[in-house]
Design a protein around this motif. Structure first.
Motif, PDB file in Angstrom:
ATOM      1  N   ASP A  83       3.219 -18.067   1.619  1.00 51.64           N
ATOM      2  CA  ASP A  83       4.586 -18.014   0.207  1.00 51.64           C
ATOM      3  C   ASP A  83       4.327 -16.910  -0.281  1.00 51.64           C
ATOM      4  N   LEU A  84       2.764 -17.043  -0.661  1.00 49.47           N
ATOM      5  CA  LEU A  84       2.435 -15.468  -1.677  1.00 49.47           C
ATOM      6  C   LEU A  84       2.023 -14.347  -0.650  1.00 49.47           C
ATOM      7  N   ASP A  85       1.553 -14.627   0.801  1.00 48.61           N
ATOM      8  CA  ASP A  85       1.309 -13.653   1.494  1.00 48.61           C
ATOM      9  C   ASP A  85       2.902 -12.905   2.199  1.00 48.61           C
ATOM     10  N   ARG A  86       3.819 -13.608   1.724  1.00 45.75           N
ATOM     11  CA  ARG A  86       5.070 -13.326   2.187  1.00 45.75           C
ATOM     12  C   ARG A  86       5.384 -12.761   1.491  1.00 45.75           C
ATOM     13  N   MET A  87       5.730 -12.698   0.414  1.00 45.89           N
ATOM     14  CA  MET A  87       5.913 -11.758  -0.733  1.00 45.89           C
ATOM     15  C   MET A  87       4.794 -10.306  -0.406  1.00 45.89           C
ATOM     16  N   LEU A  88       3.039 -10.625  -0.226  1.00 45.48           N
ATOM     17  CA  LEU A  88       2.398  -9.365  -0.663  1.00 45.48           C
ATOM     18  C   LEU A  88       3.171  -8.531   0.679  1.00 45.48           C
ATOM     19  N   ARG A  89       3.614  -9.201   1.581  1.00 43.10           N
ATOM     20  CA  ARG A  89       4.223  -7.616   2.704  1.00 43.10           C
ATOM     21  C   ARG A  89       5.356  -7.617   1.591  1.00 43.10           C
ATOM     22  N   ASP A  90       6.176  -7.358   0.303  1.00 39.20           N
ATOM     23  CA  ASP A  90       6.953  -6.952   0.893  1.00 39.20           C
ATOM     24  C   ASP A  90       6.871  -5.932  -0.632  1.00 39.20           C
ATOM     25  N   VAL A  91       5.429  -5.681  -1.618  1.00 40.28           N
ATOM     26  CA  VAL A  91       4.861  -5.107  -1.793  1.00 40.28           C
ATOM     27  C   VAL A  91       5.250  -3.458  -1.939  1.00 40.28           C
ATOM     28  N   THR A  92       5.731  -2.753  -2.847  1.00 40.39           N
ATOM     29  CA  THR A  92       5.306  -1.612  -2.542  1.00 40.39           C
ATOM     30  C   THR A  92       4.869  -0.027  -3.380  1.00 40.39           C
ATOM     31  N   PRO A  93       4.305   0.969  -2.759  1.00 38.28           N
ATOM     32  CA  PRO A  93       4.005   1.777  -3.908  1.00 38.28           C
ATOM     33  C   PRO A  93       4.063   1.010  -5.331  1.00 38.28           C
ATOM     34  N   ASP A  94       5.089   1.668  -6.096  1.00 41.99           N
ATOM     35  CA  ASP A  94       5.360   1.888  -7.238  1.00 41.99           C
ATOM     36  C   ASP A  94       5.351   0.449  -7.761  1.00 41.99           C
ATOM     37  N   ASP A  95       5.945  -0.871  -6.779  1.00 43.95           N
ATOM     38  CA  ASP A  95       4.711  -2.661  -7.721  1.00 43.95           C
ATOM     39  C   ASP A  95       4.066  -1.797  -7.923  1.00 43.95           C
ATOM     40  N   VAL A  96       2.519  -2.051  -6.903  1.00 43.83           N
ATOM     41  CA  VAL A  96       1.043  -1.640  -7.258  1.00 43.83           C
ATOM     42  C   VAL A  96       0.688  -0.691  -8.965  1.00 43.83           C
ATOM     43  N   LYS A  97       1.424   0.215  -8.273  1.00 45.78           N
ATOM     44  CA  LYS A  97       1.290   1.790 -10.028  1.00 45.78           C
ATOM     45  C   LYS A  97       1.315   0.991 -11.247  1.00 45.78           C
ATOM     46  N   ARG A  98       3.560   0.164 -11.077  1.00 42.14           N
ATOM     47  CA  ARG A  98       3.794  -0.781 -11.996  1.00 42.14           C
ATOM     48  C   ARG A  98       2.542  -1.736 -13.057  1.00 42.14           C
ATOM     49  N   LYS A  99       2.196  -2.055 -11.223  1.00 41.28           N
ATOM     50  CA  LYS A  99       1.392  -3.208 -12.305  1.00 41.28           C
ATOM     51  C   LYS A  99      -0.226  -2.526 -12.602  1.00 41.28           C
ATOM     52  N   LEU A 100      -0.844  -1.204 -12.019  1.00 42.91           N
ATOM     53  CA  LEU A 100      -1.912  -0.892 -12.008  1.00 42.91           C
ATOM     54  C   LEU A 100      -1.864   0.092 -14.090  1.00 42.91           C
ATOM     55  N   GLU A 101      -0.584   0.982 -13.690  1.00 38.85           N
ATOM     56  CA  GLU A 101       0.003   0.657 -15.379  1.00 38.85           C
ATOM     57  C   GLU A 101      -0.396   0.082 -16.315  1.00 38.85           C
ATOM     58  N   GLU A 102       0.210  -1.439 -16.546  1.00 33.59           N
ATOM     59  CA  GLU A 102       0.023  -2.731 -17.160  1.00 33.59           C
ATOM     60  C   GLU A 102      -1.470  -2.943 -17.135  1.00 33.59           C
ATOM     61  N   VAL A 103      -1.914  -2.949 -16.204  1.00 37.99           N
ATOM     62  CA  VAL A 103      -3.349  -2.894 -16.146  1.00 37.99           C
ATOM     63  C   VAL A 103      -4.391  -2.309 -16.748  1.00 37.99           C
ATOM     64  N   ARG A 104      -4.312  -0.670 -16.956  1.00 36.97           N
ATOM     65  CA  ARG A 104      -4.641  -0.400 -17.604  1.00 36.97           C
ATOM     66  C   ARG A 104      -4.299   0.067 -19.481  1.00 36.97           C
TER      67      ARG A 104
END
Length: 500
Positions: free
Chosen positions: A236-257
């Motif tokens: 189920d999580l792997d299925r979500m992972l396949r839908d993650v976009t570069p913008d999703d990753v960028k947003r999370k990286l901003e939250e992390v920093r």
């Protein structure tokens, strides 16, 4: 440090309120009925700061008591306050609670600290004699096997009604402050069972093999808390992972920093290094997938563990869990590691009360400072952090497979309370509650959360008492001294509790 908004706002407790009196008084003492209704309106206004209040008004005879019980059932209240405004027969009160089974708290709140002895009339006295019927009501409840609590003190008005013959401004007196602290705690506590009855807890993967204290009977958990356990798979999580976009990753990286300090290499531990860009990118990618999982399954909390086959895709996936689960915990979706469902419940209780709830276990005892370090290599509740938590790259997770990024942090200094949700030999849940102080002592630079806690007794004496209660080895850390509040939660959940 940025604090994230909750993904799912908590539900407020639905609070029933009514005042009691004797119908025979109203014609005898003009203005008394209206005066008592005014006190009830004051209670409603004050209580509304903490919950959704449904004020039936005045119950002054047995038939109104039956109507009130039916009305509270229609309003689906979680808790009822019976305001003992003046003398009333117990026959008027008992039907309310025989019809509506919500827990009841009797409010014996006198409007004045001292009656005007020289000028008082019988009508004036009756406006202040709320304690008079409480023994009778208590006896009726006991014989009807209706559990109840009583809050005694002063009403806490910030003005004196024009009809009064004495001073009724009592909001700053200790008896009013104490009473309203109790009322606030009852209302906040009532929000916990309401939210749990509507909650969906995700169970991702399995429980760490052999950790018998953490194994949970899902039917038992739902029977005693009302929450639903949604069993999830890594696919189920792997299925979500396949839908993650570069913008999703960028947003999370901003939250992390914004929320974390990115570490350099640990000065002491060779497995705790500065996170690589690849590790941070993967953690953010997994974090985006974790949020998608929570949203798709409408989760209110999550417990998880999965080791995966060595070198497999799911081993890599679980290696990126900790950062995303810490972000989710900061957004009101507590996440507990190692498949510990009971500690996820403890964390959710603390979070619903606005006191944090960070995943912890015993790390080590400092006999010099007489503190116990509590922490874990798993999720941390960022809202109660002592400064920005640190992210460290881990060459391995001890006792587990894979590598990734972990959180190093400690709970802010000051009063704390630990909450352990355990299961007894008879299959029932139990709350174990302990108050202490987070001391801001030194911790290890190993990529784990650690909080030095000084309990009220020497660590050896405290641990002797703690272990005797048969806890699970994980607990939730909350900020503030919350034992009184958590005991009320246990009472309203009808779950046993002990305070150490």
């Amino acid at each position: 440090m940025t604090i994230l908004s909750p993904l799912k706002p908590a539900k407020k407790a639905r609070i029933g309120l009514y005042s009691i009196g004797l119908a025979a008084y109203w014609n005898q003492f003009p203005g008394l009925r209206e005066r008592l209704i005014e006190y009830g309106a004051f209670l409603e206004k004050q209580m509304s700061a903490y919950g959704e209040v449904f004020n039936f008004g005045l119950v002054d005879e047995e038939t109104k008591g039956r109507r009130a019980g039916e009305w509270f059932n229609e309003k689906n209240v979680d808790l009822i306050f019976c305001h003992s405004a003046t003398y009333a027969t117990s026959a008027s009160v008992l039907p309310v609670h025989q019809i509506c089974k919500a827990p009841v708290v009797v409010l014996n709140l006198q409007p004045t600290e001292r009656i005007n002895y020289a000028q008082s009339t019988t009508g004036e006295w009756l406006a202040h004699c709320g304690a008079c019927p409480v023994p009778e009501i208590s006896n009726a409840f006991n014989r009807a096997r209706i559990p109840f609590r009583v809050v005694n003190g002063l009403l806490g008005l910030d003005y004196t009604p024009s009809i009064s013959l004495t001073n009724e401004i009592t909001k700053d007196r200790k008896e009013a402050v104490r009473a309203w602290r109790e009322i606030e705690e009852w209302i906040r506590a009532a929000s916990v069972p309401r939210n749990l009855r509507h909650a969906r807890f995700g169970f991702l993967g399995n429980t760490y093999s052999g950790m018998l204290d953490m194994y949970s009977d899902f039917a038992m958990v739902q029977a005693q808390t009302g929450l639903h356990v949604e069993v999830l798979e890594m696919c189920d999580l792997d299925r979500m992972l396949r839908d993650v976009t570069p913008d999703d990753v960028k947003r999370k990286l901003e939250e992390v920093r914004a929320m974390f300090e990115i570490s350099g290499d640990s000065p002491s531990d060779p497995i705790a290094r500065k996170p690589s860009e690849e590790q941070l990118d993967w953690s953010c990618r997994v974090a985006a997938a974790q949020e998608k999982l929570v949203r798709e399954y409408e989760l209110d909390a999550l417990t998880y563990y999965y080791h995966g086959a060595p070198g497999g895709e799911y081993e890599k996936l679980q290696g990126g869990f900790i950062v995303g689960h810490s972000l989710l915990t900061a957004q009101g979706i507590p996440c507990s590691g190692e498949g510990d469902l009971k500690t996820a419940i403890a964390m959710k209780i603390c979070d619903l009360l606005g006191t944090g709830g960070s995943f912890s276990e015993i790390v080590v005892v400092d006999y010099v400072d007489e503190t116990i370090l509590l922490g874990h290599d798993g999720p941390f509740h960022i809202a109660i952090s002592n400064g920005k938590p640190i992210l460290r790259g881990m060459g391995l997770f001890h006792g587990k497979q894979g590598t990734g990024v972990s959180v190093e942090a400690k709970v802010k200094s000051g009063p704390i309370t630990t909450l352990n949700v355990t299961q007894t030999g008879d299959g029932n849940l139990k709350l174990i509650i302990s108050e202490g102080e987070s001391t801001n002592g030194t911790i290890m630079a190993i990529g784990n959360t650690q909080t030095p806690v000084k309990f009220r007794e020497h660590p050896d004496l405290y641990m002797e008492k703690w272990f005797a209660e048969a806890p699970t080895h994980h607990c939730a850390i909350s900020v503030g001294h919350n034992a009184s509040l958590l005991r009320k939660v246990g009472t309203l959940m009808d779950v046993a509790q002990v305070t150490l």
